[in-house]
Design an enzyme around this catalytic site. Structure first.
Site, short mmCIF file in Angstrom:
data_model
loop_
_atom_site.label_atom_id
_atom_site.label_comp_id
_atom_site.label_asym_id
_atom_site.label_seq_id
_atom_site.Cartn_x
_atom_site.Cartn_y
_atom_site.Cartn_z
CG ASP A 175 -38.94 35.07 -47.08
OD1 ASP A 175 -40.12 35.33 -47.36
OD2 ASP A 175 -38.61 34.54 -46.01
CE1 TYR A 232 -39.08 39.37 -39.49
CE2 TYR A 232 -38.02 41.51 -39.43
CZ TYR A 232 -38.44 40.36 -38.79
OH TYR A 232 -38.20 40.22 -37.43
CG HIS A 241 -43.11 37.43 -38.21
ND1 HIS A 241 -42.97 36.25 -37.52
CD2 HIS A 241 -41.97 37.55 -38.96
CE1 HIS A 241 -41.81 35.68 -37.83
NE2 HIS A 241 -41.19 36.45 -38.70
NE ARG A 249 -33.91 43.69 -32.03
CZ ARG A 249 -34.47 43.10 -33.07
NH1 ARG A 249 -33.91 42.02 -33.60
NH2 ARG A 249 -35.58 43.59 -33.61
CD GLU A 261 -40.08 32.38 -41.39
OE1 GLU A 261 -39.43 32.88 -40.45
OE2 GLU A 261 -39.94 32.74 -42.58
CD GLU A 320 -42.56 33.55 -45.68
OE1 GLU A 320 -42.40 34.22 -46.74
OE2 GLU A 320 -41.63 33.22 -44.93
CG ASP A 357 -38.73 30.72 -46.12
OD1 ASP A 357 -38.18 30.01 -46.98
OD2 ASP A 357 -38.15 31.64 -45.53
NE ARG A 417 -37.94 30.33 -36.77
CZ ARG A 417 -38.32 31.25 -37.62
NH1 ARG A 417 -37.44 32.08 -38.14
NH2 ARG A 417 -39.60 31.35 -37.98
CD GLN A 452 -33.56 32.77 -38.83
OE1 GLN A 452 -34.33 31.85 -38.66
NE2 GLN A 452 -33.98 34.00 -39.09
CE1 TYR A 455 -29.93 38.54 -36.72
CE2 TYR A 455 -29.36 36.64 -35.35
CZ TYR A 455 -29.82 37.94 -35.47
OH TYR A 455 -30.15 38.65 -34.36
CE LYS A 482 -35.71 32.51 -42.27
NZ LYS A 482 -37.16 32.55 -42.03
CB THR A 501 -38.86 27.68 -50.05
OG1 THR A 501 -37.79 28.30 -49.33
CG2 THR A 501 -40.06 28.59 -50.08
CB THR A 557 -43.71 34.87 -40.73
OG1 THR A 557 -42.53 34.11 -40.96
CG2 THR A 557 -44.66 34.07 -39.86
CD GLU A 602 -44.59 35.27 -35.08
OE1 GLU A 602 -45.26 36.30 -34.91
OE2 GLU A 602 -44.57 34.64 -36.15
#
Length: 400
Positions: A112, A114, A119, A128, A185, A187, A219, A223, A226, A230, A239, A243, A334, A348
């Protein structure tokens, strides 16, 4: 057939059974609201490719290589559109509601990526807020991770709410239990047909020779699991539980009219990723996606905005000498656009759960048990037609 998303310019491949032979899996091609029994039709027309078209999955056809893919596609189109073949072909058409669809290929590996700048920027701002949204490497290489091939499932398969460790920032130690922040997600997946030799990278120009087709992909993501797991090695249990892919694989050749240039790049790319040189086909695809929750439209993400293309992802995935196998699946990451209504995840759309969505059946931040998510998409086809990608649907079931 000019008004259908599954006309002669599409012809996606799938795998089906019938109630009278539930153990006999057969290859099919969708044509409107019917399914052509591919092996039976091939035998009736005396096709040279009958053996691979009678296989119990798409893998044999995918492994046969692009010349065979093109020959079979031309044959199927002729069978379904040539007046002289109509009577024979009609004997092997089955109404779609009368068949059961299955995962159309055996998944060898799953990666997968990114690849959406929108996104990645949104996620960076959510997690962040006081730092740069994108990591320093993001615009220099397609970031990805290896997923779990064994939990790729076909559309319609229930998705059990995953359990795992969760640690909210306010708690001193983690707790264990069902995910409280289950997400989706939206995708696009790319399915590898022709394998490659270990130690030999696949360049940008090899994309069409190795990738058989395209599928919509959800996917599913936990959260809260994760977020706790992570660091430092990336996604894992948050994750790997499910899927979901479409039961229909759209051939790359069906999307030729939808090819577009990717967005402008902000930095010069290393040669193996540089698609600005002459002779490289446009690497983007104009796919119009829709995300629905319990029938209500949540978002319409545009795939044409993806910063990294599928050809670049394939080149990066193999540049270290990693080999491809028939049945490898890799996903775009995503798909999100610049506008709030184009975001392809609840993370999001609700800005990390801080801005709930107001829906006709109540507020949502993340998924509740019983929720059903559906992804649909179409692309421009030749002569003003539209090419549909098979729907992807999954319903959340409670953990026992």
């Amino acid at each position: 057939m000019s008004d259908t998303l599954f006309g002669p310019d599409n012809l996606p491949y799938g795998l089906f059974t019938t109630p009278d032979a539930p153990g006999h899996r057969r290859l099919g091609v969708r044509f409107g609201d019917d399914v052509l029994d591919l092996g039976a039709a091939a035998a009736a027309f005396g096709s040279l490719h009958t053996e691979v078209l009678r296989a119990p999955s798409l893998n044999a056809l995918m492994a046969a290589g692009r010349p065979v893919w093109q020959a079979v596609r031309a044959e199927v189109r002729a069978w379904l559109t040539d007046e002289t073949h109509r009577e024979t072909a009609a004997r092997h058409l089955l109404p779609l509601p009368q068949v059961r669809l299955h995962l159309p290929f055996e998944v060898a590996d799953y990666v997968d990526f990114y690849a959406s700048e929108h996104h990645a920027t949104n996620v960076g701002r959510i997690f962040r807020p006081d730092s740069e949204a994108l990591t320093p490497n993001w615009k220099h290489l397609p970031i990805g991770y290896h997923g779990r091939a064994g939990t790729v499932v076909v559309s319609g398969t229930p998705v059990t709410r995953p359990r795992g460790q969760r640690k909210p920032p306010s708690e001193p130690v983690p707790a264990f239990g069902p995910s409280q922040r289950l997400d989706i997600e939206a995708e696009v997946g790319f399915v590898v047909g022709t394998p490659s030799t270990m130690g030999t990278p696949v360049g940008l120009a090899g994309f069409r020779e190795h990738v058989f087709g395209v599928t919509l992909l959800n996917d599913w993501s936990a959260r809260d699991i994760q977020a706790w797991e992570y660091v430092p090695l990336g996604p894992f249990l948050g994750k790997s539980f499910a899927t979901t892919v479409s039961p229909w694989i759209t051939p790359l050749d069906a999307l030729d009219a939808a090819r577009v240039a990717p967005p402008p790049r902000d930095f010069p790319l290393l040669p193996y990723l540089d698609d600005s040189a002459g002779g490289i086909e446009p690497g983007g695809y104009d796919l119009r996606m829709t995300v629905r929750l319990n029938g209500h439209t949540l978002a319409e993400p545009p795939f044409s905005t993806m910063y990294w293309t599928a050809a670049q992802q394939l080149a990066h995935m193999t540049v270290n000498g990693a080999s491809l196998r028939t049945g490898d699946l890799y996903a775009s990451g995503t798909v999100s656009g610049a506008e709030p209504a184009q975001r392809g995840s609840l993370l999001e759309l609700t800005w990390g759960g801080r801005e709930p969505l107001e829906l006709p059946d109540g507020k949502r931040t993340f998924l509740e048990d019983g929720d059903e998510v559906t992804l649909t998409a179409w692309a421009p086809g030749p002569g003003g037609t539209r090419v549909g990608l098979g729907d992807v649907t999954g319903r959340v079931t409670p953990v026992e």
